[in-house]
Write an enzyme that holds these catalytic residues in place. Structure first.
Site, PDB file in Angstrom:
ATOM      1  N   LYS A 173      -2.327   5.842  -4.623  1.00 23.87           N
ATOM      2  CA  LYS A 173      -3.463   6.750  -4.398  1.00 23.87           C
ATOM      3  C   LYS A 173      -3.236   8.106  -5.051  1.00 23.87           C
ATOM      4  O   LYS A 173      -2.101   8.579  -5.153  1.00 23.87           O
ATOM      5  CB  LYS A 173      -3.671   6.950  -2.885  1.00 23.87           C
ATOM      6  CG  LYS A 173      -3.655   5.662  -2.090  1.00 23.87           C
ATOM      7  CD  LYS A 173      -4.030   5.856  -0.630  1.00 23.87           C
ATOM      8  CE  LYS A 173      -3.750   4.595   0.182  1.00 23.87           C
ATOM      9  NZ  LYS A 173      -2.356   4.454   0.623  1.00 23.87           N
ATOM     10  N   HIS A 218      -7.259   9.426  -2.623  1.00 23.57           N
ATOM     11  CA  HIS A 218      -6.679   9.371  -1.270  1.00 23.57           C
ATOM     12  C   HIS A 218      -7.549  10.060  -0.209  1.00 23.57           C
ATOM     13  O   HIS A 218      -7.664   9.606   0.925  1.00 23.57           O
ATOM     14  CB  HIS A 218      -5.297  10.041  -1.286  1.00 23.57           C
ATOM     15  CG  HIS A 218      -4.391   9.587  -0.178  1.00 23.57           C
ATOM     16  ND1 HIS A 218      -3.037   9.605  -0.288  1.00 23.57           N
ATOM     17  CD2 HIS A 218      -4.644   9.078   1.059  1.00 23.57           C
ATOM     18  CE1 HIS A 218      -2.488   9.144   0.831  1.00 23.57           C
ATOM     19  NE2 HIS A 218      -3.455   8.822   1.671  1.00 23.57           N
ATOM     20  N   ASP A 270       0.843  -1.192   0.000  1.00 27.39           N
ATOM     21  CA  ASP A 270       0.000   0.000   0.000  1.00 27.39           C
ATOM     22  C   ASP A 270       0.883   1.249   0.000  1.00 27.39           C
ATOM     23  O   ASP A 270       1.591   1.516   0.962  1.00 27.39           O
ATOM     24  CB  ASP A 270      -0.877   0.001   1.270  1.00 27.39           C
ATOM     25  CG  ASP A 270      -1.828   1.179   1.305  1.00 27.39           C
ATOM     26  OD1 ASP A 270      -2.874   1.110   0.636  1.00 27.39           O
ATOM     27  OD2 ASP A 270      -1.525   2.192   1.982  1.00 27.39           O
ATOM     28  N   TYR A 328       3.160   9.595  -0.094  1.00 28.43           N
ATOM     29  CA  TYR A 328       4.207   8.999   0.743  1.00 28.43           C
ATOM     30  C   TYR A 328       5.612   9.241   0.174  1.00 28.43           C
ATOM     31  O   TYR A 328       6.609   8.924   0.829  1.00 28.43           O
ATOM     32  CB  TYR A 328       3.998   7.484   0.934  1.00 28.43           C
ATOM     33  CG  TYR A 328       2.649   7.088   1.484  1.00 28.43           C
ATOM     34  CD1 TYR A 328       1.793   8.021   2.071  1.00 28.43           C
ATOM     35  CD2 TYR A 328       2.208   5.777   1.411  1.00 28.43           C
ATOM     36  CE1 TYR A 328       0.547   7.658   2.551  1.00 28.43           C
ATOM     37  CE2 TYR A 328       0.965   5.402   1.907  1.00 28.43           C
ATOM     38  CZ  TYR A 328       0.140   6.358   2.462  1.00 28.43           C
ATOM     39  OH  TYR A 328      -1.096   5.987   2.934  1.00 28.43           O
TER      40      TYR A 328
HETATM   41  N1  NAP Z   1      -5.423   6.244   3.291  1.00 31.20           N
HETATM   42  C1  NAP Z   1      -4.935   7.004   4.240  1.00 31.20           C
HETATM   43  O1  NAP Z   1      -5.298   8.177   4.369  1.00 31.20           O
HETATM   44  C2  NAP Z   1      -3.937   6.443   5.206  1.00 31.20           C
HETATM   45  C3  NAP Z   1      -3.618   7.147   6.376  1.00 31.20           C
HETATM   46  C4  NAP Z   1      -2.685   6.576   7.270  1.00 31.20           C
HETATM   47  C5  NAP Z   1      -2.105   5.348   6.973  1.00 31.20           C
HETATM   48  N2  NAP Z   1      -2.413   4.703   5.801  1.00 31.20           N
HETATM   49  C6  NAP Z   1      -1.776   3.393   5.452  1.00 31.20           C
HETATM   50  O2  NAP Z   1      -1.815   2.538   6.572  1.00 31.20           O
HETATM   51  C7  NAP Z   1      -0.507   2.093   6.883  1.00 31.20           C
HETATM   52  C8  NAP Z   1      -0.358   1.802   8.363  1.00 31.20           C
HETATM   53  O3  NAP Z   1      -0.748   2.892   9.140  1.00 31.20           O
HETATM   54  P1  NAP Z   1       0.221   3.685  10.129  1.00 31.20           P
HETATM   55  O4  NAP Z   1       1.633   3.551   9.691  1.00 31.20           O
HETATM   56  O5  NAP Z   1      -0.387   5.021  10.278  1.00 31.20           O
HETATM   57  O6  NAP Z   1       0.010   2.974  11.547  1.00 31.20           O
HETATM   58  P2  NAP Z   1       0.130   1.499  12.172  1.00 31.20           P
HETATM   59  O7  NAP Z   1       0.342   0.479  11.125  1.00 31.20           O
HETATM   60  O8  NAP Z   1      -1.025   1.385  13.081  1.00 31.20           O
HETATM   61  O9  NAP Z   1       1.441   1.632  13.078  1.00 31.20           O
HETATM   62  C9  NAP Z   1       2.703   1.751  12.548  1.00 31.20           C
HETATM   63  C10 NAP Z   1       3.689   1.985  13.700  1.00 31.20           C
HETATM   64  O10 NAP Z   1       3.690   0.864  14.569  1.00 31.20           O
HETATM   65  C11 NAP Z   1       5.008   0.272  14.631  1.00 31.20           C
HETATM   66  N3  NAP Z   1       4.790  -1.190  14.541  1.00 31.20           N
HETATM   67  C12 NAP Z   1       4.438  -1.894  13.443  1.00 31.20           C
HETATM   68  N4  NAP Z   1       4.280  -3.191  13.741  1.00 31.20           N
HETATM   69  C13 NAP Z   1       4.547  -3.310  15.065  1.00 31.20           C
HETATM   70  C14 NAP Z   1       4.553  -4.411  15.963  1.00 31.20           C
HETATM   71  N5  NAP Z   1       4.273  -5.641  15.549  1.00 31.20           N
HETATM   72  N6  NAP Z   1       4.855  -4.162  17.252  1.00 31.20           N
HETATM   73  C15 NAP Z   1       5.172  -2.921  17.682  1.00 31.20           C
HETATM   74  N7  NAP Z   1       5.171  -1.835  16.878  1.00 31.20           N
HETATM   75  C16 NAP Z   1       4.869  -2.029  15.572  1.00 31.20           C
HETATM   76  C17 NAP Z   1       5.772   0.809  13.438  1.00 31.20           C
HETATM   77  O11 NAP Z   1       7.147   0.993  13.733  1.00 31.20           O
HETATM   78  P3  NAP Z   1       8.324   0.058  13.121  1.00 31.20           P
HETATM   79  O12 NAP Z   1       8.417   0.368  11.654  1.00 31.20           O
HETATM   80  O13 NAP Z   1       9.505   0.480  13.869  1.00 31.20           O
HETATM   81  O14 NAP Z   1       7.915  -1.374  13.354  1.00 31.20           O
HETATM   82  C18 NAP Z   1       5.107   2.168  13.222  1.00 31.20           C
HETATM   83  O15 NAP Z   1       5.716   3.164  14.026  1.00 31.20           O
HETATM   84  C19 NAP Z   1       0.384   3.228   6.366  1.00 31.20           C
HETATM   85  O16 NAP Z   1       1.721   2.817   6.218  1.00 31.20           O
HETATM   86  C20 NAP Z   1      -0.305   3.551   5.066  1.00 31.20           C
HETATM   87  O17 NAP Z   1       0.059   2.601   4.073  1.00 31.20           O
HETATM   88  C21 NAP Z   1      -3.335   5.221   4.937  1.00 31.20           C
END
Ligand code: NAP
Length: 290
Positions: free
Chosen positions: A82, A115, A52, A57
């Site tokens: 997106k 997006h 994704d 990004y």
């Molecule tokens: N469409 C939209 O508007 C939108 C908005 C926000 C996000 N997104 C998508 O959703 C994805 C994920 O969302 P997000 O990055 O906001 O939040 P998330 O996946 O809820 O959390 C990511 C954070 O958690 C840590 N992490 C990941 N796996 C872990 C585990 N097993 N144990 C402990 N910590 C862990 C990561 O650090 P480390 O890398 O150090 O593990 C990172 O700091 C994004 O990358 C993006 O692709 C889309």
């Protein structure tokens, strides 16, 4: 009990339910480009088949490079990108799509999403313009789909009223709506509505950007199922028929986040997590986009 690794979209295309989130925005553990590329290749090596990304990004080129360098065939990867809000409008969308493909070094994407529904609107004069931009962008996505340039099309951060707007304009409904989804912001009304009208719900920030990993209920379930807190949160998404995209660049955590198919939370534990809702968002908020 094991859970399915793919969901069939309404056009019959199969989408892997766990994808790799690649946004590095606001991430505390910074990585350089090479580490980022290596993490994508590692994810592909251990079985991820869904990536994704987004123009926003600023990493489409690195993902393209990682895919080229990996031993996994492009056709096996479900690649999502997106449309950036500044690129909305019919012609601009078509151009932005071509640019994303170029960055990604591909000639099609598996899923293209709008997006964000637009920008926060203040003056009344902006409202009609904003609506028109959404409709024109959606028309462009329909064209890209009909021309075979994307295997599926959808939206992200669309609220109920933005989906109704498409219906009122007699347009097709998106195949996917990707929105924030985790127990502290469960988006239940929108999740219900999408299920009702046949729009597949996809969740982002499934770990609440890490905020949920120390929650007492999540920790107690982790102990009960002998899983990690992240695995509990991801299994909860799958149990609710929600595709999800946890983000990590850490090699161990990538594996941890992908190993979530060999158990299933009980119905009452699924409910326990629904009840943690606080309406607490960790990402951007479409509420003021009219
Ligand atoms: N469409 C939209 O508007 C939108 C908005 C926000 C996000 N997104 C998508 O959703 C994805 C994920 O969302 P997000 O990055 O906001 O939040 P998330 O996946 O809820 O959390 C990511 C954070 O958690 C840590 N992490 C990941 N796996 C872990 C585990 N097993 N144990 C402990 N910590 C862990 C990561 O650090 P480390 O890398 O150090 O593990 C990172 O700091 C994004 O990358 C993006 O692709 C889309």
């Amino acid at each position: 009990m094991s859970l399915d690794k793919r969901i069939k979209l309404k056009n019959g295309v199969e989408m892997p339910v766990i994808g790799l989130g690649t946004s590095l925005r606001g991430k505390p553990n910074k990585v350089d480009n090479q580490q980022f590329i290596d993490s994508i290749k590692h994810a592909l090596n251990i079985g991820y088949r869904h990536i994704d990304t987004a123009k926003a990004y600023n990493n489409e080129n690195l993902i393209g490079q990682a895919i080229k360098e990996s031993s996994v065939d492009r056709k096996e990867i479900f690649l999502v990108t997106k449309l950036f809000p500044d690129d909305m409008g019919f012609e601009k969308t078509l151009k932005a799509f071509e640019k994303s493909c170029k960055q990604l070094q591909v000639d099609y994407v598996d899923l293209y999403l709008i997006h964000f529904p637009g920008k926060p609107n203040k003056p009344d004069a902006q409202l009609e313009k904003s609506r028109q931009l959404r409709l024109d962008s959606w028309k462009a996505l329909e064209k890209l789909y009909n021309d075979g340039k994307c295997r599926a099309i959808g939206v992200s951060n669309f609220m109920k009223r933005h989906l109704e707007e498409l219906l009122e304009a007699g347009m097709s409904l998106p195949m996917i709506n990707q929105c924030e989804f985790h127990p502290y912001y469960n988006n239940k009304d929108l999740w219900d509505y999408c299920n009702q009208i046949g729009v597949q719900f996809e969740g982002y920030s499934p770990l609440g950007k890490g905020n949920l990993l120390n929650d007492d209920v999540v920790l107690s379930l982790a102990q009960k199922y002998s899983k990690t807190p992240a695995q509990i949160l991801l299994n909860w998404c799958l149990r609710n028929n929600v595709i999800t995209v946890p983000g990590s660049t850490n090699l161990e955590r990538l594996e941890e986040n992908f190993n979530v198919f060999d158990f299933s939370l009980s119905d009452s534990d699924v409910d326990l997590l629904w009840n943690l809702n606080k309406n607490e968002k960790v990402s951007w908020d479409p509420t003021n986009v009219v």
